[in-house]
Design a protein around this motif. Structure first.
Motif, short mmCIF file in Angstrom:
data_model
loop_
_atom_site.label_atom_id
_atom_site.label_comp_id
_atom_site.label_asym_id
_atom_site.label_seq_id
_atom_site.Cartn_x
_atom_site.Cartn_y
_atom_site.Cartn_z
N SER A 285 0.84 -1.20 0.00
CA SER A 285 0.00 0.00 0.00
C SER A 285 0.87 1.24 0.00
O SER A 285 1.74 1.40 0.86
N PHE A 286 0.62 2.13 -0.98
CA PHE A 286 1.15 3.48 -0.84
C PHE A 286 -0.01 4.34 -0.35
O PHE A 286 -1.19 3.96 -0.45
N LEU A 287 0.31 5.48 0.23
CA LEU A 287 -0.69 6.28 0.91
C LEU A 287 -0.79 7.67 0.30
O LEU A 287 0.19 8.20 -0.23
N THR A 288 -1.99 8.22 0.33
CA THR A 288 -2.18 9.63 0.01
C THR A 288 -2.84 10.28 1.21
O THR A 288 -3.63 9.64 1.91
N ALA A 289 -2.52 11.55 1.46
CA ALA A 289 -3.02 12.22 2.65
C ALA A 289 -3.31 13.68 2.36
O ALA A 289 -2.51 14.37 1.72
N GLY A 290 -4.46 14.14 2.83
CA GLY A 290 -4.85 15.52 2.64
C GLY A 290 -6.14 15.81 3.39
O GLY A 290 -6.69 14.92 4.05
N PRO A 291 -6.66 17.02 3.27
CA PRO A 291 -7.88 17.38 4.01
C PRO A 291 -9.14 16.66 3.52
O PRO A 291 -10.10 16.53 4.28
N ASP A 292 -9.12 16.21 2.26
CA ASP A 292 -10.30 15.50 1.75
C ASP A 292 -10.33 14.05 2.20
O ASP A 292 -11.37 13.55 2.63
N GLU A 293 -9.19 13.37 2.07
CA GLU A 293 -9.15 11.96 2.49
C GLU A 293 -7.74 11.51 2.77
O GLU A 293 -6.76 12.05 2.23
N VAL A 294 -7.66 10.51 3.62
CA VAL A 294 -6.42 9.74 3.83
C VAL A 294 -6.74 8.36 3.31
O VAL A 294 -7.75 7.75 3.68
N ALA A 296 -5.33 4.38 1.54
CA ALA A 296 -4.35 3.37 1.16
C ALA A 296 -4.69 2.86 -0.23
O ALA A 296 -5.84 2.50 -0.50
N TRP A 297 -3.69 2.82 -1.09
CA TRP A 297 -3.88 2.38 -2.48
C TRP A 297 -3.10 1.08 -2.70
O TRP A 297 -1.87 1.07 -2.59
N PRO A 298 -3.78 -0.01 -3.01
CA PRO A 298 -3.07 -1.28 -3.24
C PRO A 298 -2.48 -1.33 -4.64
O PRO A 298 -3.15 -1.01 -5.63
N ASP A 301 3.63 -5.24 -5.66
CA ASP A 301 4.99 -4.95 -5.23
C ASP A 301 5.88 -4.85 -6.46
O ASP A 301 5.82 -5.71 -7.35
N GLY A 302 6.70 -3.80 -6.53
CA GLY A 302 7.55 -3.59 -7.69
C GLY A 302 6.99 -2.58 -8.68
O GLY A 302 7.60 -2.33 -9.73
N SER A 303 5.84 -1.98 -8.36
CA SER A 303 5.22 -1.00 -9.26
C SER A 303 5.99 0.31 -9.26
O SER A 303 6.55 0.73 -8.25
N SER A 304 5.99 0.97 -10.41
CA SER A 304 6.66 2.26 -10.54
C SER A 304 5.73 3.39 -10.11
O SER A 304 4.52 3.19 -9.92
N SER A 305 6.28 4.58 -10.00
CA SER A 305 5.48 5.73 -9.58
C SER A 305 4.40 6.07 -10.60
O SER A 305 3.30 6.48 -10.23
N VAL A 306 4.69 5.88 -11.87
CA VAL A 306 3.66 6.18 -12.87
C VAL A 306 2.55 5.12 -12.82
O VAL A 306 1.38 5.43 -13.06
N GLU A 307 2.88 3.89 -12.47
CA GLU A 307 1.85 2.86 -12.28
C GLU A 307 1.01 3.16 -11.04
O GLU A 307 -0.21 2.94 -11.03
N ALA A 308 1.66 3.69 -10.01
CA ALA A 308 0.92 4.10 -8.82
C ALA A 308 -0.03 5.25 -9.16
O ALA A 308 -1.17 5.29 -8.70
N ALA A 309 0.44 6.17 -10.00
CA ALA A 309 -0.42 7.28 -10.44
C ALA A 309 -1.65 6.73 -11.17
O ALA A 309 -2.77 7.20 -10.97
N GLY A 310 -1.42 5.71 -12.00
CA GLY A 310 -2.53 5.10 -12.74
C GLY A 310 -3.52 4.41 -11.85
O GLY A 310 -4.71 4.30 -12.19
N ALA A 311 -3.08 3.93 -10.68
CA ALA A 311 -3.99 3.28 -9.74
C ALA A 311 -4.97 4.30 -9.17
O ALA A 311 -6.12 3.97 -8.86
N ILE A 312 -4.52 5.57 -9.06
CA ILE A 312 -5.41 6.63 -8.58
C ILE A 312 -6.37 7.04 -9.70
O ILE A 312 -7.58 7.10 -9.51
N ALA A 317 -1.61 9.16 -14.68
CA ALA A 317 -0.53 8.42 -15.34
C ALA A 317 -0.24 9.04 -16.70
O ALA A 317 0.92 9.17 -17.11
N ARG A 318 -1.30 9.41 -17.39
CA ARG A 318 -1.14 9.97 -18.74
C ARG A 318 -0.39 11.29 -18.71
O ARG A 318 0.46 11.57 -19.57
N GLY A 319 -0.69 12.14 -17.72
CA GLY A 319 -0.05 13.46 -17.66
C GLY A 319 1.04 13.55 -16.60
O GLY A 319 1.41 14.65 -16.17
#
Length: 367
Positions: A285-294, A296-298, A301-312, A317-319
């Motif tokens: 799980s990587f995490l995002t945190a802010g005033p709207d929500e905290v 966990a994004w599954p 293991d071994g995913s890149s940052s752009v793949e993590a962006a695509g999970a959101i 991921a495109r931009g």
């Protein structure tokens, strides 16, 4: 993320399902064919700690979906037991990302074992055999078709047939030898060629020994006894007392704490089993945190940052421009992204950065 809960009749698998999902599926049906589905939130205290800092409107945990499936009848000559399952259940079983195999390890005169005695190793091997027979039947049927059609079609089609034939012939030998496909090394091209079969013995497995109250203090010893005889890759072995966990779930927090102390339990086994399920799927799980929500994004293991962006969101991921990353422990200590940046704990990472479990990530992207 879907995990099929399987087990022989009387193993307590539906009790385990109810305990994990807080469900109320009927138990005691000795392998009834009713399908039960439930989704479970993955415990993650990091989200609670981050919520104390960011005061978000909501907290979103990762989740795992469990299916409670009927036990297949025993295979006999000319008939494969799993093929007797209802079509929708067999499809669910094959579509599952992993298996949670509940094995009976408790004595209870009120629930006699169909074999007349409790033997966890025997029962584990029995269901493994059913899954192996299912895969073997699937492979043999496909090999027959490939051999019949191998000399037909275009050169490209014949080449593809020959390639698949070679892979399945090799896997057939493994299954005939009584070994699961989890231990067979396949390259990316071979994995792609057989992906559609969804072989049961290729799936990761969490063996969950369902022990009685008197054996709770011996859980580690019981688990070790099975683990030493079951050295398969992509396999985890754990234990719980489904009956006790179900009773704990019905108690108030204070009462549950007293009951656990009397039993010598430091914590409920449920969270451990859910986390092991998550681990079994090869996720972090990587995490995002802010005033709207905290949240966990599954991701695998071994995913890149752009793949993590695509999970959101695919737009991220495109931009993708870069990822702002701070380890959870550092953010917890420093309280804000600004302080993390000031102390050199917040890093800017590009597309190839491999995301780590607990990374708190903010994606910068162009619209």
């Amino acid at each position: 993320m879907q995990i099929a809960i399987v087990g022989l009749a009387g193993s307590g698998k539906t009790t385990v399902f109810n305990t994990l999902t807080r469900g109320h599926a009927q138990t005691g049906g000795y392998g009834g064919m009713e399908l039960h589905v439930g989704t479970v939130k993955v415990p993650d205290e990091r989200l609670t700690k981050l919520a104390e800092i960011f005061k978000p409107k909501k907290i979103v945990q990762a989740d795992v979906t469990y299916f409670d499936l009927g036990a297949p009848p025993a295979s006999i000559e000319g008939r494969v037991g799993t093929e007797e399952l209802p079509a929708d259940q067999l499809a669910r079983l094959r579509e599952a990302d992993a298996l949670l195999h509940v094995v009976r390890a408790f004595e209870d005169p009120a629930v006699p074992h169909s074999e007349g005695s409790v033997d966890a190793w025997r029962d584990l091997e029995r269901l493994d055999f059913e899954f192996l027979m299912s895969d073997l039947s699937l492979v043999e049927k496909r090999l027959e078709r490939l051999k019949a059609s191998g000399h037909h079609g275009t050169p490209a089609e014949r080449e593809a047939n020959d390639h698949e034939l070679a892979i399945l012939t090799r896997l057939h030998a493994v299954l005939v030898d009584g070994r699961s496909l989890r231990g067979e090394s396949l390259d990316a091209d071979e994995e792609k060629a057989i992906r559609g079969f969804r072989f049961l013995t290729q799936k990761p497995v969490l063996v969950l020994l369902n022990v009685g109250e008197t054996d709770i203090r011996r859980e580690a010893e019981i688990v070790s006894g099975i683990t030493s005889r079951y050295p398969h890759p992509r396999t985890l072995v754990s234990a719980l007392s489904a009956k006790i966990e179900m009773e704990l779930g019905e108690l108030e927090t204070d009462e549950a704490a007293v009951f656990m102390e009397e039993l010598g339990l430091k914590e409920s086994s449920l969270g451990r089993v859910i986390k092991l399920s998550y681990q079994l799927l090869g996720l972090l799980s990587f995490l995002t945190a802010g005033p709207d929500e905290v949240r966990a994004w599954p991701i695998p293991d071994g995913s890149s940052s752009v793949e993590a962006a695509g999970a959101i969101h695919t737009d991220l991921a495109r931009g993708f421009i870069r990822a702002e990353v701070v380890p959870y422990e550092d953010l917890l200590a420093l309280k804000t992204m600004a302080e993390a940046r000031k102390h050199g704990k917040l890093r800017s990472e590009g597309k190839t950065y491999i995301v780590k479990d607990g990374d708190v990530v903010e994606i910068l992207f162009s619209k």
